[in-house]
Design an enzyme around this catalytic site. Structure first.
Site, PDB file in Angstrom:
ATOM      1  N   HIS A   1     -36.300  72.762  98.347  1.00  0.00           N
ATOM      2  CA  HIS A   1     -35.272  73.021  97.326  1.00  0.00           C
ATOM      3  C   HIS A   1     -35.940  73.394  96.002  1.00  0.00           C
ATOM      4  CE1 HIS A   1     -31.698  72.130  94.765  1.00  0.00           C
ATOM      5  NE2 HIS A   1     -32.633  71.660  93.939  1.00  0.00           N
ATOM      6  N   GLU A   2     -36.912  72.612  95.590  1.00  0.00           N
ATOM      7  CA  GLU A   2     -37.587  72.863  94.309  1.00  0.00           C
ATOM      8  C   GLU A   2     -38.375  74.180  94.341  1.00  0.00           C
ATOM      9  OE1 GLU A   2     -36.819  71.333  91.686  1.00  0.00           O
ATOM     10  OE2 GLU A   2     -35.722  69.717  92.670  1.00  0.00           O
TER      11      GLU A   2
ATOM     12  N   HIS B   1     -36.167  77.090  93.735  1.00  0.00           N
ATOM     13  CA  HIS B   1     -35.950  77.354  92.308  1.00  0.00           C
ATOM     14  C   HIS B   1     -37.042  78.275  91.761  1.00  0.00           C
ATOM     15  CE1 HIS B   1     -32.527  74.889  91.296  1.00  0.00           C
ATOM     16  NE2 HIS B   1     -33.097  73.770  91.736  1.00  0.00           N
TER      17      HIS B   1
ATOM     18  N   GLU C   1     -28.230  75.481  91.576  1.00  0.00           N
ATOM     19  CA  GLU C   1     -28.517  74.322  92.432  1.00  0.00           C
ATOM     20  C   GLU C   1     -28.013  74.574  93.847  1.00  0.00           C
ATOM     21  OE1 GLU C   1     -30.376  71.565  91.998  1.00  0.00           O
ATOM     22  OE2 GLU C   1     -30.895  72.441  90.064  1.00  0.00           O
TER      23      GLU C   1
END
Length: 178
Positions: free
Chosen positions: A22-23, A26, A95
Site C-alpha cells: 500500500h505504501e 503511494h 488512499e
C-alpha cells in the site's frame, strides 16, 4: 517507507506485505506530488481570497454600503475551508487507490484488510499523540481514538477514508465484485 516495531509485533508477514505494498503504491502513484500540488492550490486560493478582501477595503466605493467588504470577508473565511475540504477529499481518494494498487501487486486484498482491521482495533484502544497535520503519513487515521462526536467532526477533514469502507472495498475486490 518506515516500519515501526509496534507494527512488526502486531501484523503477520502477509499483513505487513499488504501494508508495505500500500505504501509503495503511494510512491509509485506519486501521491506526495499530488498532495503537494493540492496543498499549493489550496494556499493560492486562500491567498487570492485574502488579497481580494484587503484590496476591496482600501478602494471601497461610497455607494456599495460595505457589501463588497462583507462579501470579501465571507470569501476569506469560506475559500480556505473549501480548499481544505477538497484537499482532504483528494487525499482520501488516493488512499483507496493505494489500497487497490497495493492489493493488486500482492494478489491478496484480504491481507491488507486484515492488517487494517488489526490497526483499527489497536488505534481505537490506544490513543496516539499525533498532530493532525501529519496524519497522512500513517496507514490509517491516527485520530481513531477520538470520541464519537469528535470523530464525526474530524471525519470531514480526515486524510483517510473510514477503515470500515476500506475493508469493505478490499473484501469486494477479493471476491471479484469490483
Amino acid at each position: 517507507v518506515a516500519v515501526t516495531t509496534g507494527i512488526l509485533e502486531l501484523l503477520d508477514h502477509r499483513e505487513l506485505e499488504g501494508v508495505l505494498a500500500h505504501e509503495l503504491a503511494h510512491v509509485k502513484n506519486r501521491d506526495i506530488l499530488i498532495s503537494t500540488i493540492a496543498a499549493t492550490l489550496a494556499a493560492a486560493l486562500s491567498f487570492v481570497a485574502r488579497m481580494a478582501f484587503w484590496s476591496n477595503l482600501g478602494g471601497r466605493r461610497s455607494n456599495d454600503n460595505g457589501a463588497s467588504a462583507i462579501l470579501g470577508l465571507v470569501a476569506m473565511i469560506v475559500v480556505p475551508i473549501a480548499a481544505a475540504l477538497i484537499q482532504m477529499a483528494i487525499s482520501r481518494s488516493r488512499e483507496f487507490e493505494a489500497d487497490r494498487d497495493g492489493s493488486t501487486s500482492t494478489g491478496s486484498p484480504l491481507a491488507l484488510a486484515s492488517a487494517l482491521q488489526k490497526i483499527s482495533t489497536v488505534g481505537k484502544r490506544t490513543p496516539m499523540d499525533v498532530n493532525p497535520a501529519v496524519s497522512q503519513l500513517f496507514i490509517s487515521d491516527p485520530m481513531l481514538a477520538l470520541s464519537g462526536r469528535q470523530r464525526r467532526q474530524f471525519r470531514m477533514f480526515s486524510t483517510h477514508p473510514p477503515i470500515e469502507e476500506r475493508i469493505e472495498r478490499l473484501t469486494q475486490m477479493a471476491s471479484g465484485i469490483s
